[in-house]
Design a protein around this motif. Structure first.
Motif, PDB file in Angstrom:
ATOM      1  N   LEU A   1      67.437  25.080 -26.085  1.00  0.00           N
ATOM      2  CA  LEU A   1      68.725  25.644 -26.501  1.00  0.00           C
ATOM      3  C   LEU A   1      68.727  25.955 -27.996  1.00  0.00           C
ATOM      4  O   LEU A   1      69.230  27.007 -28.417  1.00  0.00           O
ATOM      5  CB  LEU A   1      69.855  24.673 -26.159  1.00  0.00           C
ATOM      6  N   ALA A   2      68.167  25.064 -28.789  1.00  0.00           N
ATOM      7  CA  ALA A   2      68.124  25.296 -30.230  1.00  0.00           C
ATOM      8  C   ALA A   2      67.346  26.561 -30.563  1.00  0.00           C
ATOM      9  O   ALA A   2      67.684  27.285 -31.506  1.00  0.00           O
ATOM     10  CB  ALA A   2      67.498  24.096 -30.932  1.00  0.00           C
ATOM     11  N   ALA A   3      66.324  26.862 -29.758  1.00  0.00           N
ATOM     12  CA  ALA A   3      65.470  28.010 -30.040  1.00  0.00           C
ATOM     13  C   ALA A   3      66.081  29.333 -29.604  1.00  0.00           C
ATOM     14  O   ALA A   3      65.866  30.360 -30.253  1.00  0.00           O
ATOM     15  CB  ALA A   3      64.115  27.817 -29.360  1.00  0.00           C
ATOM     16  N   VAL A   4      66.860  29.330 -28.505  1.00  0.00           N
ATOM     17  CA  VAL A   4      67.249  30.619 -27.919  1.00  0.00           C
ATOM     18  C   VAL A   4      68.712  30.996 -28.120  1.00  0.00           C
ATOM     19  O   VAL A   4      69.055  32.183 -28.045  1.00  0.00           O
ATOM     20  CB  VAL A   4      66.923  30.665 -26.410  1.00  0.00           C
ATOM     21  N   LEU A   5      69.600  30.050 -28.372  1.00  0.00           N
ATOM     22  CA  LEU A   5      71.019  30.386 -28.374  1.00  0.00           C
ATOM     23  C   LEU A   5      71.405  31.328 -29.505  1.00  0.00           C
ATOM     24  O   LEU A   5      72.309  32.165 -29.351  1.00  0.00           O
ATOM     25  CB  LEU A   5      71.874  29.118 -28.425  1.00  0.00           C
ATOM     26  N   SER A   6      70.740  31.228 -30.639  1.00  0.00           N
ATOM     27  CA  SER A   6      71.074  32.125 -31.748  1.00  0.00           C
ATOM     28  C   SER A   6      70.735  33.572 -31.426  1.00  0.00           C
ATOM     29  O   SER A   6      71.230  34.492 -32.078  1.00  0.00           O
ATOM     30  CB  SER A   6      70.338  31.688 -33.012  1.00  0.00           C
ATOM     31  N   ALA A   7      69.905  33.786 -30.407  1.00  0.00           N
ATOM     32  CA  ALA A   7      69.531  35.140 -29.990  1.00  0.00           C
ATOM     33  C   ALA A   7      70.453  35.669 -28.889  1.00  0.00           C
ATOM     34  O   ALA A   7      70.243  36.762 -28.373  1.00  0.00           O
ATOM     35  CB  ALA A   7      68.086  35.169 -29.512  1.00  0.00           C
ATOM     36  N   HIS A   8      71.444  34.885 -28.505  1.00  0.00           N
ATOM     37  CA  HIS A   8      72.528  35.318 -27.606  1.00  0.00           C
ATOM     38  C   HIS A   8      72.059  35.778 -26.221  1.00  0.00           C
ATOM     39  O   HIS A   8      72.269  36.923 -25.837  1.00  0.00           O
ATOM     40  CB  HIS A   8      73.349  36.429 -28.261  1.00  0.00           C
ATOM     41  N   PRO A   9      71.433  34.896 -25.449  1.00  0.00           N
ATOM     42  CA  PRO A   9      71.128  35.263 -24.061  1.00  0.00           C
ATOM     43  C   PRO A   9      72.416  35.442 -23.257  1.00  0.00           C
ATOM     44  O   PRO A   9      73.450  34.859 -23.601  1.00  0.00           O
ATOM     45  CB  PRO A   9      70.330  34.052 -23.551  1.00  0.00           C
ATOM     46  N   ASP A  10      72.345  36.249 -22.211  1.00  0.00           N
ATOM     47  CA  ASP A  10      73.520  36.434 -21.358  1.00  0.00           C
ATOM     48  C   ASP A  10      73.842  35.174 -20.570  1.00  0.00           C
ATOM     49  O   ASP A  10      75.004  34.927 -20.238  1.00  0.00           O
ATOM     50  CB  ASP A  10      73.293  37.595 -20.390  1.00  0.00           C
ATOM     51  N   GLY A  11      72.806  34.409 -20.251  1.00  0.00           N
ATOM     52  CA  GLY A  11      73.062  33.212 -19.475  1.00  0.00           C
ATOM     53  C   GLY A  11      71.905  32.233 -19.545  1.00  0.00           C
ATOM     54  O   GLY A  11      70.806  32.557 -20.002  1.00  0.00           O
ATOM     55  N   ILE A  12      72.186  31.022 -19.071  1.00  0.00           N
ATOM     56  CA  ILE A  12      71.202  29.953 -18.996  1.00  0.00           C
ATOM     57  C   ILE A  12      71.050  29.554 -17.531  1.00  0.00           C
ATOM     58  O   ILE A  12      72.045  29.331 -16.838  1.00  0.00           O
ATOM     59  CB  ILE A  12      71.642  28.725 -19.815  1.00  0.00           C
ATOM     60  N   VAL A  13      69.809  29.488 -17.084  1.00  0.00           N
ATOM     61  CA  VAL A  13      69.521  28.998 -15.732  1.00  0.00           C
ATOM     62  C   VAL A  13      69.232  27.505 -15.846  1.00  0.00           C
ATOM     63  O   VAL A  13      68.334  27.088 -16.593  1.00  0.00           O
ATOM     64  CB  VAL A  13      68.331  29.747 -15.110  1.00  0.00           C
ATOM     65  N   LEU A  14      70.002  26.713 -15.103  1.00  0.00           N
ATOM     66  CA  LEU A  14      69.919  25.255 -15.178  1.00  0.00           C
ATOM     67  C   LEU A  14      69.119  24.710 -13.998  1.00  0.00           C
ATOM     68  O   LEU A  14      69.602  24.713 -12.863  1.00  0.00           O
ATOM     69  CB  LEU A  14      71.323  24.645 -15.173  1.00  0.00           C
ATOM     70  N   PRO A  15      67.889  24.230 -14.226  1.00  0.00           N
ATOM     71  CA  PRO A  15      67.113  23.649 -13.130  1.00  0.00           C
ATOM     72  C   PRO A  15      67.571  22.229 -12.824  1.00  0.00           C
ATOM     73  O   PRO A  15      68.179  21.561 -13.663  1.00  0.00           O
ATOM     74  CB  PRO A  15      65.686  23.655 -13.684  1.00  0.00           C
ATOM     75  N   LYS A  16      67.297  21.819 -11.598  1.00  0.00           N
ATOM     76  CA  LYS A  16      67.599  20.446 -11.168  1.00  0.00           C
ATOM     77  C   LYS A  16      69.050  20.053 -11.463  1.00  0.00           C
ATOM     78  O   LYS A  16      69.344  18.917 -11.860  1.00  0.00           O
ATOM     79  CB  LYS A  16      66.613  19.467 -11.792  1.00  0.00           C
ATOM     80  N   ALA A  17      69.943  21.013 -11.249  1.00  0.00           N
ATOM     81  CA  ALA A  17      71.372  20.714 -11.389  1.00  0.00           C
ATOM     82  C   ALA A  17      71.782  19.699 -10.332  1.00  0.00           C
ATOM     83  O   ALA A  17      71.279  19.724  -9.204  1.00  0.00           O
ATOM     84  CB  ALA A  17      72.188  21.996 -11.242  1.00  0.00           C
ATOM     85  N   GLU A  18      72.714  18.837 -10.693  1.00  0.00           N
ATOM     86  CA  GLU A  18      73.223  17.836  -9.751  1.00  0.00           C
ATOM     87  C   GLU A  18      74.748  17.840  -9.794  1.00  0.00           C
ATOM     88  O   GLU A  18      75.386  16.882 -10.234  1.00  0.00           O
ATOM     89  CB  GLU A  18      72.632  16.460 -10.046  1.00  0.00           C
ATOM     90  N   GLY A  19      75.321  18.954  -9.365  1.00  0.00           N
ATOM     91  CA  GLY A  19      76.764  19.058  -9.240  1.00  0.00           C
ATOM     92  C   GLY A  19      77.456  19.651 -10.448  1.00  0.00           C
ATOM     93  O   GLY A  19      76.840  19.975 -11.472  1.00  0.00           O
ATOM     94  N   GLY A  20      78.768  19.779 -10.309  1.00  0.00           N
ATOM     95  CA  GLY A  20      79.563  20.397 -11.355  1.00  0.00           C
ATOM     96  C   GLY A  20      79.486  19.683 -12.679  1.00  0.00           C
ATOM     97  O   GLY A  20      79.579  20.310 -13.745  1.00  0.00           O
ATOM     98  N   GLU A  21      79.306  18.377 -12.665  1.00  0.00           N
ATOM     99  CA  GLU A  21      79.239  17.634 -13.924  1.00  0.00           C
ATOM    100  C   GLU A  21      78.028  18.035 -14.756  1.00  0.00           C
ATOM    101  O   GLU A  21      78.091  18.070 -15.990  1.00  0.00           O
ATOM    102  CB  GLU A  21      79.220  16.129 -13.654  1.00  0.00           C
ATOM    103  N   SER A  22      76.913  18.344 -14.090  1.00  0.00           N
ATOM    104  CA  SER A  22      75.737  18.768 -14.850  1.00  0.00           C
ATOM    105  C   SER A  22      75.972  20.140 -15.477  1.00  0.00           C
ATOM    106  O   SER A  22      75.515  20.399 -16.607  1.00  0.00           O
ATOM    107  CB  SER A  22      74.492  18.784 -13.953  1.00  0.00           C
ATOM    108  N   VAL A  23      76.693  21.014 -14.781  1.00  0.00           N
ATOM    109  CA  VAL A  23      77.035  22.312 -15.354  1.00  0.00           C
ATOM    110  C   VAL A  23      77.971  22.123 -16.550  1.00  0.00           C
ATOM    111  O   VAL A  23      77.804  22.762 -17.602  1.00  0.00           O
ATOM    112  CB  VAL A  23      77.679  23.217 -14.295  1.00  0.00           C
ATOM    113  N   ASN A  24      78.951  21.251 -16.394  1.00  0.00           N
ATOM    114  CA  ASN A  24      79.870  20.985 -17.506  1.00  0.00           C
ATOM    115  C   ASN A  24      79.145  20.391 -18.720  1.00  0.00           C
ATOM    116  O   ASN A  24      79.500  20.676 -19.866  1.00  0.00           O
ATOM    117  CB  ASN A  24      80.995  20.052 -17.052  1.00  0.00           C
ATOM    118  N   GLU A  25      78.135  19.575 -18.453  1.00  0.00           N
ATOM    119  CA  GLU A  25      77.365  19.010 -19.558  1.00  0.00           C
ATOM    120  C   GLU A  25      76.597  20.104 -20.300  1.00  0.00           C
ATOM    121  O   GLU A  25      76.554  20.115 -21.539  1.00  0.00           O
ATOM    122  CB  GLU A  25      76.400  17.942 -19.045  1.00  0.00           C
TER     123      GLU A  25
END
Length: 279
Positions: free
Chosen positions: A74-98
């Motif tokens: 995240l530190a490396a890519v967010l300043s370049a403004h990606p349209d989205g982040i793909v979250l691997p090994k998600a475990e429910g809505g709480e992981s998305v909120n995190e």
């Protein structure tokens, strides 16, 4: 998002080629496609590519949140403004909120999240919890990490179809996305040279309710796009259904071309027209 094409984060040459494949979006992969020793250099390549291609739809698959690599990603890519982040090994809505919390903490207010929602045994029991998750754009699933996690030898029959446990994972992902009001995205088709098989697989996915699919090779993109693009006949029928209900707004059921249609047919017609809009 009919098609999302994976590109290894440590292969900038493939990123440039992928731009010409016709995919609706690219997923620049910092997780499974990149060896641990190459991750630091991959982050630099992904960030540079994001900076140079601000008009394309670009997503980044980061490493899992519970590991040491995700925050570095995240530190490396967010300043370049990606349209989205793909979250691997998600475990429910709480992981998305995190993940959403970490995005906000780093000053990013716009990136959406696509969660890969079936890669761990615990994740299977969380597929009904994504409703209301912040920044969530869609759910997809995977058929490789889950069998490895539980000790299964394969997720597929000899004919290529998924075995019952993984058909269940696919179905729960589809219903979980629908319940959350986000896009359900079909998983990849690994046999990238089998375009005929891919066409049948993608057509089945659209039939079942998926709205798009991930791809692992540029040659797969035209096949996926075609499968998730409504045909002229489908669009014409959808327009006729909508017109029939517009002409009879108080009707619960109507006759069209010798067949009965009701409100669920109207909903499906509206979805077909929405899918055809970019065309």
């Amino acid at each position: 998002m009919r098609s999302l094409l994976f590109v290894p984060g440590d292969r900038p040459d493939r990123m440039e080629k992928a731009l010409k494949a016709g995919a609706d979006g690219l997923i620049l992969d910092l997780e499974d496609a990149v060896a641990p020793a190459a991750k630091a250099e991959a982050r630099k390549s992904v960030s540079a590519f994001l900076e140079a291609n601000q008009t394309a739809s670009l997503w980044v698959r980061i490493n899992p949140l519970d590991g040491d690599e995700a925050d570095s990603d995240l530190a490396a890519v967010l300043s370049a403004h990606p349209d989205g982040i793909v979250l691997p090994k998600a475990e429910g809505g709480e992981s998305v909120n995190e993940l959403a919390r970490r995005l906000t903490q780093r000053g990013n207010a716009t990136a959406r999240i696509l969660a890969i929602a079936t890669e761990t045994p615990a994740a299977m029991f969380q597929l009904g919890t994504y409703g209301g998750a912040k920044r969530l754009a869609g759910l997809t699933w995977g058929a490789e990490d889950l069998p490895a996690a539980i000790g299964a030898s394969t997720s597929r029959e000899e004919n290529g179809r998924f075995t019952p446990p993984y058909e269940l994972a696919r179905s729960l992902c589809l219903f979980g996305a629908a319940a959350a009001g986000v896009a359900p995205i079909e998983t990849v088709y690994p046999a990238f040279r089998d375009l005929e098989g891919l066409g049948a697989y993608a057509a089945r996915a659209r039939r079942d309710g998926f709205t798009g699919m991930m791809a692992i090779h540029p040659d797969q993109v035209p096949v996926v796009n075609a499968a998730f693009t409504p045909s002229e006949a489908e669009v014409a029928h959808a327009r006729a259904v909508v017109a029939a209900f517009e002409a009879n707004p108080d009707a619960g059921a109507l006759s069209l071309d010798g067949k009965m249609i009701d409100r669920p047919h109207l909903v499906q017609a509206q979805r077909t027209l929405a899918a055809a809009e970019p065309l």
